[in-house]
Design a protein around this motif. Structure first.
Motif, mmCIF file in Angstrom:
data_model
loop_
_atom_site.group_PDB
_atom_site.id
_atom_site.type_symbol
_atom_site.label_atom_id
_atom_site.label_comp_id
_atom_site.label_asym_id
_atom_site.label_seq_id
_atom_site.Cartn_x
_atom_site.Cartn_y
_atom_site.Cartn_z
ATOM 1 N N ASP A 124 91.805 39.166 43.380
ATOM 2 C CA ASP A 124 90.878 39.056 44.505
ATOM 3 C C ASP A 124 89.436 39.310 44.065
ATOM 4 O O ASP A 124 88.556 39.518 44.884
ATOM 5 C CB ASP A 124 91.272 40.012 45.628
ATOM 6 N N THR B 128 87.145 36.724 45.401
ATOM 7 C CA THR B 128 87.052 36.871 46.866
ATOM 8 C C THR B 128 86.089 38.001 47.218
ATOM 9 O O THR B 128 85.271 37.871 48.137
ATOM 10 C CB THR B 128 88.446 37.176 47.452
ATOM 11 N N ARG B 129 86.172 39.089 46.465
ATOM 12 C CA ARG B 129 85.277 40.222 46.741
ATOM 13 C C ARG B 129 83.812 39.814 46.553
ATOM 14 O O ARG B 129 82.926 40.233 47.293
ATOM 15 C CB ARG B 129 85.615 41.406 45.835
ATOM 16 N N CYS C 297 82.649 36.773 46.957
ATOM 17 C CA CYS C 297 82.291 35.923 48.102
ATOM 18 C C CYS C 297 81.938 36.790 49.304
ATOM 19 O O CYS C 297 80.982 36.504 50.042
ATOM 20 C CB CYS C 297 83.442 34.981 48.460
ATOM 21 N N GLU C 298 82.713 37.855 49.489
ATOM 22 C CA GLU C 298 82.429 38.781 50.607
ATOM 23 C C GLU C 298 81.041 39.400 50.448
ATOM 24 O O GLU C 298 80.289 39.545 51.410
ATOM 25 C CB GLU C 298 83.473 39.893 50.647
ATOM 26 N N ASP D 243 78.502 36.946 51.393
ATOM 27 C CA ASP D 243 78.460 36.863 52.868
ATOM 28 C C ASP D 243 77.573 37.970 53.440
ATOM 29 O O ASP D 243 76.759 37.738 54.327
ATOM 30 C CB ASP D 243 79.858 37.044 53.481
ATOM 31 N N ARG D 244 77.774 39.172 52.910
ATOM 32 C CA ARG D 244 77.030 40.319 53.450
ATOM 33 C C ARG D 244 75.523 40.179 53.228
ATOM 34 O O ARG D 244 74.725 40.748 53.955
ATOM 35 C CB ARG D 244 77.536 41.618 52.812
ATOM 36 N N THR E 184 77.862 30.327 54.457
ATOM 37 C CA THR E 184 79.253 29.992 54.139
ATOM 38 C C THR E 184 79.461 28.481 54.026
ATOM 39 O O THR E 184 80.538 28.039 53.657
ATOM 40 C CB THR E 184 80.220 30.556 55.198
ATOM 41 N N SER F 99 82.515 27.902 47.648
ATOM 42 C CA SER F 99 82.752 29.293 47.236
ATOM 43 C C SER F 99 82.553 29.517 45.737
ATOM 44 O O SER F 99 82.341 30.654 45.324
ATOM 45 C CB SER F 99 84.142 29.736 47.676
ATOM 46 N N ASP G 235 87.912 31.697 47.273
ATOM 47 C CA ASP G 235 87.950 32.732 48.301
ATOM 48 C C ASP G 235 89.362 32.790 48.893
ATOM 49 O O ASP G 235 89.778 31.885 49.633
ATOM 50 C CB ASP G 235 86.911 32.387 49.377
ATOM 51 N N ARG H 39 90.589 34.599 51.141
ATOM 52 C CA ARG H 39 90.762 35.043 52.528
ATOM 53 C C ARG H 39 91.299 33.933 53.423
ATOM 54 O O ARG H 39 91.866 34.210 54.468
ATOM 55 C CB ARG H 39 89.412 35.524 53.093
#
Lengths: 388, 463
Positions: free
Chosen positions: B131, B134-135, B137-138, B141-142, B147, B151, B439, B441
Motif C-alpha cells: 500500500d 496508495t499512501r 496518493c493519499e 490528496d491531502r 484526483t 495516480s 491507488d 483504495r
C-alpha cells in the motif's frame, strides 16, 4: 442611425442562442463551406483563406451525450462526449469538415473514434500540436499547418497562397484589436458590460463570419463610448471577479456566478479572451506567424511553458479590473486544467488574492451547490473586507 | 537533507541489498525466495514480510524460472545502486537531475549529474509494502493534488510532498505521452524549486515527429550545458547507446520467445527490466543482465522443446498498464498452471540506435524512448495500441486478455470500444477490471481475483 447598446446586446443575446448546426447552414447559404473546430489551435485565418467559415464547436442547445457514451467513459470530458454524440447522431451533417487537435487525450481520441464510427462529416483532420511553445514546437506546428492547408484545399477546392492568407490575418487581427478594446472597457468600474454579455459576444464571434463580427464589434464600441453603468456606493458595491477557465460556454453558469458572487469583469477562457486576444506577428512569414500565435496565445494550458505568462495575465486582469477575487472554473475530468488550477490557486493564495475553484460538466449546472459555494465565497470576501 | 527524510528509498535500498545477496546463491534463492516464500506470498500477506511481497510478486514469485535468477541479480544490483545513489546525493547535496519517462535519459546521464526518475517512485513505494503507492496518493490528496490526474503522477507528487525524493538541481520533463504526465509535470515544476526544461511532444513516430523530438533534445543539451557549466560527454553518449543496443537486442529476443508454447515465463522479468530501463538503461550490469535473461529464455525454450512439454492450459495477455501494487502472474501459475505470454509493459521491441554520428545517436535515442512500453502505446493514433494488441493476441497464441482498465488513463479508456470490437473479431475473450493501477483504495486484490475467476469460468478457461 447607430443601434443603442441595449439593442446591440439584445441582438447578441439572441444570436448566441443559435445552435451550432444553424451556423453551418448559414455558412452554406453564403456559399461557404463550414469547418468545425474543436480547439482554438487551428488558426481561423487558414480556414478563412481557404474560402470556408471556421465555426468553433460549442455544445449549447445540445443536451445529449448517450451516443458518445459507448466510446467514452463517464470520466471523459463532457464536451467530448457531447461532440461525439453530435457526430454520430448526424447533428453535424451540415458541416463540410472538422479539425481536431492533439491538445489533450480526450480530443485526440475523438479523432480516433471518429474514423472508426459512423460519423458525419467524414472529412476530419487531426492537427498535431506540441505541448510547449519553443522554437522547435513552432517550427513543427508550421509544418503541421501546411498539412492542414492541404486538407482545406482538398475540402474546399479553393487554392490559396500567402497573399490570401495575409488578407485573412489582417481581418482577424482587426477583429482581435476591436475585441481587445471591448475587453479593456469591461475592466472599467463604469462599464455597463457584464461577464454574461462578454461571453455571449465571444461565443458569437467564434461562430459567425469574421467580417460580420468586425461590424458588430465596431458598433458595440461606438455604443459603449457614451454608455456607463450606474455608480455604486462603496457599501453596496458589487463584487468584481476574474474568471479563468478552459472551454466555458454556459451562459447560464456565468449568469449564476454573477447573480450569486459578483460581476465577472475580466477573464481568461479558451472560449473568450484566450481565443480572441493576441494578434499575429506580421513581421514573420504567414504560416510561421500563425503557428507562433497558436502556441503562444494566452489560453490553453496545453502549452506548458506558457503558464507563467498566463498567470501574469490573470494578475494584470485582477489589477486592471480591481477584482476582489479569482474564480477558477474547469470542466470535470480535465487533468491538464486541474493541474493549472492547482498552480494558480497556490500562487494566488500566496499573494493574498481570494480564489474559488469550481468544476462542473456541460449540461448539468448543479445550481444549488454552485449557488452555495458562490455565496459563501462572496460572503468570505465581504467579511474579510469589512474586518480590514 | 539526510537519509531519514527518504524512508521508503532507504527501505527499498536495504531490501534490494538483501535480495541481491540471496540471489548470489541461485539454488538457495530458488528454494527460499521463489518456491518457499514466493509460493506462500501468492495467497498470503503476513505482516512480517509484507514489504517484500509486492517486489516478489512483481518478479513473478513462484512462477519465475530459476534460470532467470542470475539476470535478476544484475537488475537488483542496478536497483540497489540507484536507491543508494539517490540517498547519498540527498545526504551530500550532490547534483540531481529529475527526468520523466519519455526524456532520453541516456543523454542526461552523459553529464556529471545523478539522473533520477521520480515517476518510478510507485515501485519504490510498493517495495515498502503493497500500500506504499496508495499512501502517497493519499498524501497528494491531502495537499490538494487533483484526483483527475492519473495516480502514477499523483503518487510521484505524493513522494515529493512526503520528502521521499532527492532534491533536484534540475528538472527535465516531457509532457508526453498523456494528460497524466502533462498535468503531473505542471505541478512538479511548480513545486520543485529549480531550473526546469520542458520538452515538447512528438505525437507519433513519423520521421518528422522524430526529427522534432530530436531538435528538442538538442535544446535540452544546450540547457544542460548552460546549467551545469559542462559540455556533454559525447563518448559517454556513444557508450550509453551501445549498451542500450545490447540491452534491447537481448530483451527484444526474450519478448519474441514468448510466442513459444509453453512460454519461458519471463514476462515479469522483462517488466522488472523495464522499470530500470526508464532510469538507468545505460548501466553495464543491465545489459549484462539482459543477455543473461536471453540465455535463460533460450535454454528454457530449448529444454521445453526437448522434453516436448505441452502448451500451457491458459495463456494470458495483459493488455494495458500493469497494476503496481500486486501482480497476477504467480497466482495464475499457481491456480491455473497458466502463463502470461505478453504484457503491455514487459514487451520490448526497440529499434537499434545508429551510433555512427552525434545526430544519428540523438535520433536513435529519441526513437528508442518512443518505443519504450507505456510511451510506445500511449502516443499516436489508436492503431499504435490496436496493432500491437492484434499481434499479441494472434501471434502469441493467447486464450484471453486481461485489461486492468486504469481508471485514470483517459486515452486508454477511450479505446475500450475499439479494443472490445478487436477482441471479438479475433475471438479472444477480454476482461476489463476497472482498477486503479497505483491507488489500491478503489478495488482490492481479492475482488480483482474474483472477477478474473468468474470471467475464466464463464469463458470455459483453462481449456
Amino acid at each position: 442611425m447607430s443601434a443603442t447598446l441595449a439593442e446591440l446586446l439584445s441582438r447578441l443575446e439572441q444570436r448566441s442562442r443559435l445552435e451550432l448546426n444553424a451556423h453551418a447552414r448559414l455558412a452554406h447559404a453564403h456559399s461557404r463551406p463550414a469547418v468545425g473546430v474543436l480547439c482554438a489551435f487551428a488558426p481561423p485565418e487558414l480556414i478563412h483563406a481557404a474560402g470556408a467559415q471556421p465555426i468553433r464547436i460549442l455544445s449549447h442547445g445540445y443536451q445529449r451525450a448517450e451516443l458518445g457514451n459507448p466510446y467514452f467513459a463517464a470520466t471523459h470530458c463532457s464536451l467530448v462526449r457531447r461532440v461525439f454524440d453530435m457526430a454520430t447522431s448526424g447533428y453535424l451533417a451540415d458541416f463540410d469538415g472538422i479539425v481536431l487537435s492533439t491538445g489533450c487525450d480526450h480530443s485526440r481520441r475523438v479523432y480516433d473514434a471518429w474514423r472508426h464510427a459512423e460519423c458525419t462529416p467524414r472529412a476530419v483532420h487531426l492537427l498535431h500540436v506540441s505541448s510547449d511553445s519553443s522554437a522547435t514546437a513552432v517550427a513543427a506546428l508550421e509544418a503541421e499547418l501546411e498539412r492542414l492547408s492541404v486538407f482545406l484545399r482538398e475540402l474546399t477546392g479553393h487554392k490559396f497562397g500567402d497573399s490570401e492568407l495575409s488578407r485573412s490575418i489582417a481581418i482577424f487581427d482587426r477583429q482581435r484589436t476591436l475585441f481587445e478594446a471591448v475587453y479593456r472597457h469591461c475592466a472599467r468600474l463604469d462599464s455597463p458590460l457584464s461577464g454574461q454579455q462578454m461571453l455571449q459576444l465571444s461565443l458569437v464571434m467564434s461562430s459567425i463570419p469574421v467580417e460580420e463580427s468586425v461590424s458588430i464589434l465596431e458598433a458595440l464600441l461606438e455604443a459603449l463610448s457614451g454608455a456607463t453603468a450606474q455608480p455604486q456606493s462603496e457599501a453596496r458595491r458589487e463584487l468584481r471577479f476574474f474568471l479563468a477557465s478552459g472551454h466555458f460556454e454556459q451562459v447560464e453558469r456565468m449568469a449564476l456566478i454573477e447573480r450569486h458572487a459578483g460581476r465577472v469583469v475580466q477573464e481568461l477562457m479558451c472560449t473568450g479572451a484566450g481565443q480572441h486576444l493576441g494578434r499575429v506577428d506580421t513581421t514573420l512569414p504567414p504560416m510561421r506567424a500563425l503557428a507562433s500565435r497558436s502556441l503562444r496565445r494566452l489560453s490553453c494550458p496545453h502549452a506548458a511553458d506558457e503558464l507563467d505568462r498566463r498567470f501574469a495575465f490573470i494578475l494584470e486582469g485582477v489589477q486592471a479590473g480591481r477584482c476582489d477575487g479569482v474564480i477558477l472554473d474547469r470542466l470535470s475530468f480535465c487533468a491538464i486544467w486541474a493541474a493549472e488550477a492547482f498552480v494558480f490557486r497556490r500562487r494566488l493564495r500566496a499573494r493574498g488574492i481570494p480564489v474559488l475553484e469550481l468544476e462542473g460538466e456541460l449540461g448539468s449546472l448543479g445550481e444549488g451547490q454552485l449557488r452555495t459555494r458562490l455565496e459563501a465565497f462572496a460572503e468570505s470576501i465581504r467579511n474579510a473586507t469589512s474586518t480590514t | 537533507m539526510n537519509s531519514t527524510t527518504m524512508p521508503m528509498t532507504a527501505h527499498a535500498a536495504q531490501a534490494a541489498a538483501r535480495v541481491e545477496r540471496l540471489l548470489a546463491h541461485p539454488r538457495v534463492a530458488d528454494w527460499v525466495l521463489l518456491k518457499g516464500l514466493g509460493r506462500l506470498l501468492v495467497n498470503h500477506e503476513p505482516s512480517a514480510v509484507a514489504s517484500l511481497r509486492t517486489s516478489l510478486l512483481k518478479m513473478g514469485a513462484s512462477s519465475l524460472p530459476a534460470a532467470a535468477l542470475p539476470a535478476m541479480a544484475k537488475v537488483l544490483t542496478v536497483t540497489r545502486r540507484m536507491h543508494e545513489g539517490a540517498l547519498s546525493a540527498a545526504r551530500e547535496g550532490r547534483p540531481v537531475a529529475w527526468i520523466t519517462w519519455p526524456v532520453p535519459a541516456a543523454v542526461v546521464a552523459a553529464f556529471p549529474v545523478l539522473v533520477y526518475c521520480p515517476e518510478n517512485f510507485y515501485s519504490v513505494a510498493n517495495a515498502s509494502g503493497g500500500d506504499g503507492s496508495t499512501r502517497l496518493c493519499e498524501l497528494a490528496d491531502r495537499h490538494g493534488v487533483p484526483t483527475d490526474i492519473c495516480s502514477i503522477n499523483r503518487c510521484m507528487l505524493g513522494a515529493f510532498l512526503g520528502d521521499e525524493l532527492p532534491p533536484p538541481q534540475l528538472c527535465i520533463t516531457a509532457n508526453h505521452p498523456c494528460d497524466g504526465n502533462h498535468a503531473g509535470n505542471t505541478i512538479l515544476r511548480e513545486l520543485a524549486p529549480c531550473p526546469h526544461f520542458s520538452m515538447g511532444a512528438a505525437y507519433d513516430r513519423s520521421p518528422q515527429s522524430v526529427a522534432t523530438w530530436a531538435r528538442s533534445v538538442w535544446e535540452m543539451i544546450a540547457f544542460l550545458e548552460t546549467q551545469l557549466q559542462q559540455p556533454i560527454d559525447w563518448l559517454a553518449v556513444e557508450r550509453h547507446a551501445r549498451l542500450i543496443n545490447r540491452l534491447n537486442k537481448a530483451l527484444n529476443h526474450v519478448t519474441e520467445l514468448h510466442r513459444n508454447a509453453p512460454a519461458p515465463r519471463l514476462i515479469n522479468a522483462l517488466a522488472v527490466f523495464w522499470r530500470m530501463v526508464a532510469a538507468a538503461a545505460w548501466e553495464p550490469e543491465l545489459a549484462d543482465g539482459a543477455e543473461l535473461l536471453e540465455e535463460a529464455a533460450v535454454s528454457l525454450v530449448e529444454r521445453a522443446r526437448r522434453k516436448k512439454a505441452p502448451r500451457e492450459p491458459l495463456r494470458v495477455v495483459l493488455g494495458d498498464q500493469a497494476i503496481t501494487w500486486t501482480d497476477f502472474s504467480a497466482w495464475i501459475w499457481e491456480e491455473y498452471s497458466g502463463s502470461v505470454v505478453s504484457d503491455y509493459i514487459g514487451h520490448f521491441c526497440h529499434p537499434p540506435i545508429d551510433t555512427s554520428s552525434k545526430e544519428s545517436m540523438i535520433e536513435g535515442l529519441v526513437l528508442d524512448r518512443l518505443h519504450m512500453s507505456m510511451i510506445r502505446q500511449s502516443h499516436g493514433t489508436m492503431e499504435y495500441t490496436l496493432d500491437e494488441l492484434t499481434t499479441a493476441l494472434s501471434e502469441y497464441d493467447a486464450d484471453c486478455v486481461l485489461f486492468h482498465g486504469n481508471v485514470g488513463c483517459k486515452h486508454n479508456l477511450a479505446l475500450r470500444r475499439e479494443i472490445e470490437a478487436l477482441c471479438r473479431s479475433i475471438g479472444i475473450p477480454a476482461l476489463f477490471l476497472d482498477a486503479d493501477i497505483v491507488d489500491r483504495r478503489l478495488i482490492g486484490e481479492q475482488a480483482l481475483r474474483q472477477k478474473i475467476k468468474k470471467f475464466l469460468a464463464d469463458e470455459g478457461l483453462p481449456r
